[in-house]
Design an enzyme around this catalytic site. Structure first.
Site, short mmCIF file in Angstrom:
data_model
loop_
_atom_site.label_atom_id
_atom_site.label_comp_id
_atom_site.label_asym_id
_atom_site.label_seq_id
_atom_site.Cartn_x
_atom_site.Cartn_y
_atom_site.Cartn_z
N GLY A 162 40.02 35.87 44.28
CA GLY A 162 40.06 36.02 45.73
C GLY A 162 40.69 34.83 46.41
CE1 TYR A 163 40.39 28.05 47.98
CE2 TYR A 163 41.93 27.88 46.15
CZ TYR A 163 41.35 27.35 47.28
OH TYR A 163 41.74 26.11 47.73
CB THR A 164 44.36 32.88 43.14
OG1 THR A 164 43.59 31.94 42.39
CG2 THR A 164 45.80 32.79 42.72
CE LYS A 167 43.17 27.90 50.37
NZ LYS A 167 43.10 27.34 51.77
#
Length: 203
Positions: A162-164, A167
Site C-alpha cells: 500500500g505504501y509503495t 508513493k
C-alpha cells in the site's frame, strides 16, 4: 509559540512573509522540515491528527509556529480546514504534503482495507488538501506545493504494498500537476527520501 531573532539564512533563502503548512509536522521528517522553514523566517502551521504531538513539537521550535489538528483520511473536511486557515493566516504560500502512515504485512495476509487506510492519507487526502490550497496560490499568482514521495516510488520494498503504491502514485500526481500549474506561477515538486532515522523508521 516563541519569537526568534532575525533568521540566519542568506537572503536568497529567506522565507520571511511566507506562510507554510506542513502536514505530519509534529514528528520525523515533517518536524525537521517545519523547523527549517521556521528558522528561515516563515510562519509555519504544523498539522496532524494528534494534538499532543503537535503541541510538544510546537513548544520545542523557534519562530512563529502554530499547531492545528486535521485528519487527512476525511477528505470531506479539508475544504473547511483550508478556509479556516486562510481566514486566520491568509494564503498558504507553501504546502508540504508530508503526512503518512503504513501497514506492514505480507501481501497475502493484507486486505483492501489495509491498502485503503494507507492510500487514503498519502494520496486522496494530500490531493484534496492540495486542491483547496492551490486556489489561493493561483489567485495570488505564485505558490509552492511539495509532496514527500519515497525511494519506494522507484524500487521494490517488501511487505508494504500500500505504501509503495501510494508513493508511486504521488510521483505521477506531481508530474501531472506540475505541468498544469507551472504556467500559473505554482511550483509543484516531490522529494523521494531513502532511509531517514526517525521514530517511525526505528519502529
Amino acid at each position: 509559540m516563541t519569537t526568534a531573532s532575525a533568521p540566519s539564512f542568506p537572503a536568497a533563502f529567506s522565507l520571511v512573509g511566507r506562510t507554510a503548512l506542513v502536514t505530519g509536522g509534529g514528528s520525523g521528517i515533517g518536524l525537521a522540515i517545519a523547523r527549517c522553514l521556521a528558522e528561515a523566517g516563515a510562519r509555519v502551521i504544523i498539522a496532524g491528527r494528534r494534538a499532543e504531538v503537535l503541541e510538544e513539537a510546537q513548544a520545542g521550535m523557534e519562530g512563529e509556529v502554530h499547531a492545528r489538528t486535521v485528519d487527512l483520511s476525511r477528505p470531506e473536511t479539508l475544504g473547511g480546514f483550508v478556509e479556516e486557515l486562510s481566514a486566520e493566516f491568509g494564503t498558504i504560500d507553501i504546502l508540504v504534503n508530508n503526512a503518512g502512515n503504513t501497514v506492514k504485512k505480507p501481501f497475502e495476509e493484507s486486505t483492501l482495507a489495509d491498502f485503503d487506510a494507507v492510500f487514503d492519507v498519502h494520496v486522496r487526502g494530500a490531493v484534496e488538501l492540495t486542491r483547496h490550497v492551490l486556489k489561493g496560490q493561483v489567485a495570488q499568482g505564485e505558490g509552492v506545493v511539495l509532496f514527500i514521495a519515497s525511494m519506494t516510488s522507484f524500487i521494490g520494498q517488501p511487505l508494504v504494498l500500500g505504501y509503495t503504491a501510494a508513493k508511486t502514485a504521488i510521483t505521477g500526481i506531481v508530474r501531472g500537476l506540475s505541468a498544469e500549474f507551472a504556467g500559473r506561477g505554482v511550483r509543484i515538486n516531490a522529494i523521494a527520501p531513502g532511509w531517514i532515522d526517525t521514530p517511525l523508521y526505528q519502529k
